[in-house]
Scaffold this active site. Structure first.
Site, PDB file in Angstrom:
ATOM      1  N   ASP A  49       9.673  -4.263   2.898  1.00 18.19           N
ATOM      2  CA  ASP A  49       8.372  -3.861   1.710  1.00 18.19           C
ATOM      3  C   ASP A  49       9.335  -4.512   0.377  1.00 18.19           C
ATOM      4  O   ASP A  49       9.442  -4.300  -0.403  1.00 18.19           O
ATOM      5  CB  ASP A  49       9.080  -2.169   1.038  1.00 18.19           C
ATOM      6  CG  ASP A  49       8.259  -1.573   1.786  1.00 18.19           C
ATOM      7  OD1 ASP A  49       7.480  -2.191   2.227  1.00 18.19           O
ATOM      8  OD2 ASP A  49       8.528  -0.261   2.120  1.00 18.19           O
ATOM      9  N   GLU A  66      -1.276  -2.581   4.452  1.00 23.41           N
ATOM     10  CA  GLU A  66       0.312  -3.100   4.532  1.00 23.41           C
ATOM     11  C   GLU A  66       0.289  -4.452   4.650  1.00 23.41           C
ATOM     12  O   GLU A  66       0.651  -4.090   6.023  1.00 23.41           O
ATOM     13  CB  GLU A  66       1.077  -2.108   4.359  1.00 23.41           C
ATOM     14  CG  GLU A  66       2.123  -1.876   4.117  1.00 23.41           C
ATOM     15  CD  GLU A  66       3.456  -0.886   3.196  1.00 23.41           C
ATOM     16  OE1 GLU A  66       2.401   0.020   2.958  1.00 23.41           O
ATOM     17  OE2 GLU A  66       4.496  -1.437   3.896  1.00 23.41           O
ATOM     18  N   HIS A 101       3.406   9.817  -4.054  1.00 20.24           N
ATOM     19  CA  HIS A 101       3.716  10.843  -3.180  1.00 20.24           C
ATOM     20  C   HIS A 101       3.484  12.338  -3.921  1.00 20.24           C
ATOM     21  O   HIS A 101       4.580  12.315  -5.181  1.00 20.24           O
ATOM     22  CB  HIS A 101       4.768  10.923  -2.074  1.00 20.24           C
ATOM     23  CG  HIS A 101       4.494   9.963  -1.408  1.00 20.24           C
ATOM     24  ND1 HIS A 101       5.036   8.545  -1.597  1.00 20.24           N
ATOM     25  CD2 HIS A 101       3.988   9.696  -0.053  1.00 20.24           C
ATOM     26  CE1 HIS A 101       4.750   7.170  -0.701  1.00 20.24           C
ATOM     27  NE2 HIS A 101       5.090   7.604   0.061  1.00 20.24           N
ATOM     28  N   HIS A 130       3.313  -3.588   7.026  1.00 16.84           N
ATOM     29  CA  HIS A 130       2.876  -3.094   8.579  1.00 16.84           C
ATOM     30  C   HIS A 130       2.066  -4.405   9.411  1.00 16.84           C
ATOM     31  O   HIS A 130       2.687  -3.959  10.436  1.00 16.84           O
ATOM     32  CB  HIS A 130       2.074  -1.506   7.790  1.00 16.84           C
ATOM     33  CG  HIS A 130       2.747  -1.419   7.079  1.00 16.84           C
ATOM     34  ND1 HIS A 130       2.031   0.157   6.472  1.00 16.84           N
ATOM     35  CD2 HIS A 130       4.021  -0.777   6.589  1.00 16.84           C
ATOM     36  CE1 HIS A 130       3.550   0.840   5.530  1.00 16.84           C
ATOM     37  NE2 HIS A 130       3.944   0.047   5.617  1.00 16.84           N
ATOM     38  N   ASP A 136       7.080  12.544  -4.585  1.00 19.25           N
ATOM     39  CA  ASP A 136       8.358  11.673  -5.451  1.00 19.25           C
ATOM     40  C   ASP A 136       7.865  12.514  -7.285  1.00 19.25           C
ATOM     41  O   ASP A 136       8.520  11.364  -7.871  1.00 19.25           O
ATOM     42  CB  ASP A 136       8.414  10.525  -5.554  1.00 19.25           C
ATOM     43  CG  ASP A 136       6.995   9.874  -4.857  1.00 19.25           C
ATOM     44  OD1 ASP A 136       7.275   9.837  -3.426  1.00 19.25           O
ATOM     45  OD2 ASP A 136       5.617   9.278  -5.489  1.00 19.25           O
ATOM     46  N   ASP A 188      -2.059  -2.701   0.300  1.00 18.60           N
ATOM     47  CA  ASP A 188      -0.872  -2.236   0.134  1.00 18.60           C
ATOM     48  C   ASP A 188      -0.216  -3.797  -0.197  1.00 18.60           C
ATOM     49  O   ASP A 188       0.398  -4.245   0.821  1.00 18.60           O
ATOM     50  CB  ASP A 188       0.020  -0.699   0.652  1.00 18.60           C
ATOM     51  CG  ASP A 188       0.077   0.155  -0.064  1.00 18.60           C
ATOM     52  OD1 ASP A 188      -0.485   0.180  -1.165  1.00 18.60           O
ATOM     53  OD2 ASP A 188       0.646   1.273   0.706  1.00 18.60           O
ATOM     54  N   ASP A 191      10.521  -2.932   7.657  1.00 13.59           N
ATOM     55  CA  ASP A 191       9.812  -3.276   6.940  1.00 13.59           C
ATOM     56  C   ASP A 191      10.477  -3.243   5.115  1.00 13.59           C
ATOM     57  O   ASP A 191      10.893  -2.027   5.037  1.00 13.59           O
ATOM     58  CB  ASP A 191       9.261  -1.284   6.806  1.00 13.59           C
ATOM     59  CG  ASP A 191       8.168  -1.286   5.957  1.00 13.59           C
ATOM     60  OD1 ASP A 191       7.230  -2.185   5.816  1.00 13.59           O
ATOM     61  OD2 ASP A 191       7.499  -0.472   6.112  1.00 13.59           O
ATOM     62  N   GLU A 201      -3.371   3.959   6.606  1.00 19.31           N
ATOM     63  CA  GLU A 201      -2.654   3.115   6.463  1.00 19.31           C
ATOM     64  C   GLU A 201      -1.792   2.723   7.949  1.00 19.31           C
ATOM     65  O   GLU A 201      -0.890   3.787   8.404  1.00 19.31           O
ATOM     66  CB  GLU A 201      -1.735   2.900   5.019  1.00 19.31           C
ATOM     67  CG  GLU A 201      -0.787   2.393   5.346  1.00 19.31           C
ATOM     68  CD  GLU A 201      -0.201   2.634   3.991  1.00 19.31           C
ATOM     69  OE1 GLU A 201      -0.343   3.403   3.096  1.00 19.31           O
ATOM     70  OE2 GLU A 201       1.579   2.267   3.931  1.00 19.31           O
ATOM     71  N   ASP A 258       3.167  -1.529  -2.787  1.00 24.27           N
ATOM     72  CA  ASP A 258       4.545  -0.474  -2.425  1.00 24.27           C
ATOM     73  C   ASP A 258       5.414  -1.343  -1.652  1.00 24.27           C
ATOM     74  O   ASP A 258       5.563  -1.799  -0.648  1.00 24.27           O
ATOM     75  CB  ASP A 258       3.582  -0.408  -0.302  1.00 24.27           C
ATOM     76  CG  ASP A 258       4.552   0.925  -0.320  1.00 24.27           C
ATOM     77  OD1 ASP A 258       6.109   1.399  -0.788  1.00 24.27           O
ATOM     78  OD2 ASP A 258       4.308   1.399   0.672  1.00 24.27           O
TER      79      ASP A 258
HETATM   80  C1  XUL Z   1       5.578   3.387   4.297  1.00 25.61           C
HETATM   81  C2  XUL Z   1       4.384   3.763   3.508  1.00 25.61           C
HETATM   82  C3  XUL Z   1       4.331   4.638   2.205  1.00 25.61           C
HETATM   83  C4  XUL Z   1       2.951   4.836   2.515  1.00 25.61           C
HETATM   84  C5  XUL Z   1       2.289   6.437   1.295  1.00 25.61           C
HETATM   85  O1  XUL Z   1       6.112   2.514   5.275  1.00 25.61           O
HETATM   86  O2  XUL Z   1       4.093   1.919   3.235  1.00 25.61           O
HETATM   87  O3  XUL Z   1       4.699   4.629   1.049  1.00 25.61           O
HETATM   88  O4  XUL Z   1       2.288   3.482   1.872  1.00 25.61           O
HETATM   89  O5  XUL Z   1       2.744   7.276   2.591  1.00 25.61           O
HETATM   90 CO    CO Z   2       2.811   1.684   1.929  1.00 23.24          CO
END
Ligand code: XUL
Ligand code: CO
Length: 439
Positions: free
Chosen positions: A309, A268, A101, A271, A104, A296, A307, A232, A340
């Site tokens: 991750d 993702e 991003h 998600h 970041d 992702d 989430d 996404e 991710d």
């Molecule tokens: C948030 C997410 C983000 C996107 C990019 O849940 O997955 O990190 O991948 O903005």
């Molecule tokens: Co993501």
């Protein structure tokens, strides 16, 4: 180059399934050819800058639990050091790509102009490091959710001032991605959604969001960026209802607003599960329309409804995912598999970043080998083809070609009577799948 990972003195090597070394690959063999492509080409693995270099183990019950060596000093010093840590990490891991991003990789300044200046300075350094190391940019994106100015959204903000700010930020992030030869640009709808319909004009926000995306499509053309635009989906978090709910919702939104041809989907895994789907479901829906653009790669936890991750380790999920990816013509195309994902708060050592990524790459490589065998031996597809065989009959062909009518079908049923359901053999197919996974 300075070293932030002195524990790793040489690139992570492939040692094969019998290796007991957790700092080696057991399944991911970058040069191994599967279905005409090397594993490196199938996956195009990518490291997520925000988690791997900016993650601190913080959660809603506690602040940062780790301070990385590169995250010390002034904001610009930290940015430069984190960037160098990224390239060292990718090289040592053997990940050919990274993703970021705007906020970041470079710190937000006191004004928009200062934020752009910070980003430009870091982009120049990233460009030099990309050339030096050969590590490339899979995708860039804009952070349109952390700063309080985006409390009520970016493209869907009720205040046109915030909309304009977000559009300007996307313009700059897109130009940064273009400058770095990024192969894709991602739109994740950070706060594009609502908390309550009591204060929300849903129709207005949908129309605004379409304009927001169209502005980016126009600017892409203007600057000659040839990378793929990706959306996404995510159903909730941070807002209770995110507009890009899931793949089917996004595809139908794009169609309704004349944007379909300009976007593919970045799926993702976590998600997908938040939306009440499986990872495999989301991939299948996207691939059915040739819209599976990128992945992702992570996973959630069945006992937790948010989430999380986590790094992918579920072989059932990776094998199912790779079965879909391998059957989309061209596979993942210009996309890739971006981790991710973040280490758990308790995995506080920088070395854990290596274990996490190695485990994820191996989980997908093993999934690829299982999927390849399943497809090659038609272990499941032969049964599926047989299940739909009646559609190859004259009756089925007429219906599919649009040459039938309700009258004709009524006459046919009067002549042929009742259909007889055949077994779907779910349990038998589950045995077959287990044989391939464990065999
Ligand atoms: C948030 C997410 C983000 C996107 C990019 O849940 O997955 O990190 O991948 O903005
Ligand atoms: Co993501």
């Amino acid at each position: 180059m300075s070293t932030y990972f002195p524990q790793i003195s040489a690139p992570i090597a492939y040692e094969g399934p019998k290796s007991a070394n957790p700092l080696a690959f057991r399944w991911y063999d970058a040069n191994r050819v599967v279905r005409g492509k090397t594993m490196a080409e199938h996956f195009r693995f990518s490291v997520a800058f925000w988690h791997t270099f900016k993650g601190s183990g913080a959660d809603m019950f506690g602040p940062a639990a780790w301070t990385r060596e590169w995250n010390t000093g002034s904001p610009m010093q930290m940015a430069e050091q984190a960037l160098r840590a990224n390239f060292e990490f990718c090289q040592k891991l053997g990940a050919p790509y990274y993703c970021f991003h705007d906020r970041d990789i470079a710190p937000e300044g006191a004004t928009f102009a200062e934020s752009c200046k910070n980003l430009d300075a870091i982009v120049a350094q990233a460009k030099a490091l990309q050339q030096e190391t050969g590590v490339k940019l899979l995708w860039g994106t804009a952070n349109l959710f952390s700063n309080p100015r985006y409390t009520h959204g970016a493209g869907t903000n009720p205040d046109v001032h915030a909309f304009a700010y977000a559009a300007a930020q996307v313009k700059h992030a897109l130009e940064a991605t273009h400058e770095l030869g990024g192969q894709n640009y991602v739109f994740w709808g950070g706060r594009e959604g609502y908390e309550t319909l009591l204060n929300t004009d849903y129709k207005q926000e949908q129309e605004q969001f379409a304009r927001f995306l169209q502005l980016a499509v126009d600017h892409k053309k203007k600057i000659g960026f040839t990378g793929q635009f990706l959306i996404e989906p995510k159903p909730k978090e941070p807002t209770k209802h995110q507009y890009d709910f899931d793949t089917a919702t996004v595809l139908s939104f794009l169609r309704a607003h004349g944007l379909f041809e300009h976007f593919k989907i970045n799926i993702e895994a976590n998600h997908a599960t938040l939306a009440g789907h499986t990872f495999e479901h989301e991939l299948t829906v996207a691939a059915a329309e040739g819209k599976l653009g990128s992945i992702d790669a992570n996973q959630g936890d069945v006992l937790l409804g948010w989430d999380t991750d986590q790094f992918p380790s579920d072989l059932y999920a990776t094998a199912a995912a790779m079965t879909v990816v391998l059957q989309q013509p061209g596979g993942i195309g210009s996309g890739g598999f971006n981790f991710d994902a973040k280490c758990r708060r308790g995995s506080n050592d920088a070395l854990d970043l290596f274990y996490a990524h190695i485990g994820g790459m191996d989980a997908f490589a093993r999934g690829l080998l299982v999927a390849d065998k399943l497809i090659e031996e038609k272990a499941l597809s032969a049964f599926v083809a047989e299940r739909y065989a009646s559609w190859k009959s004259p009756l089925g062909q007429e219906i599919l070609a649009g040459k039938s009518s309700s009258d004709a079908l009524e006459a046919w049923v009067l002549e042929h009577g009742e259909p007889t359901p055949k077994s779907g053999r779910q349990e038998m197919l589950e045995i077959v799948r287990n044989d391939y996974l464990l065999g």
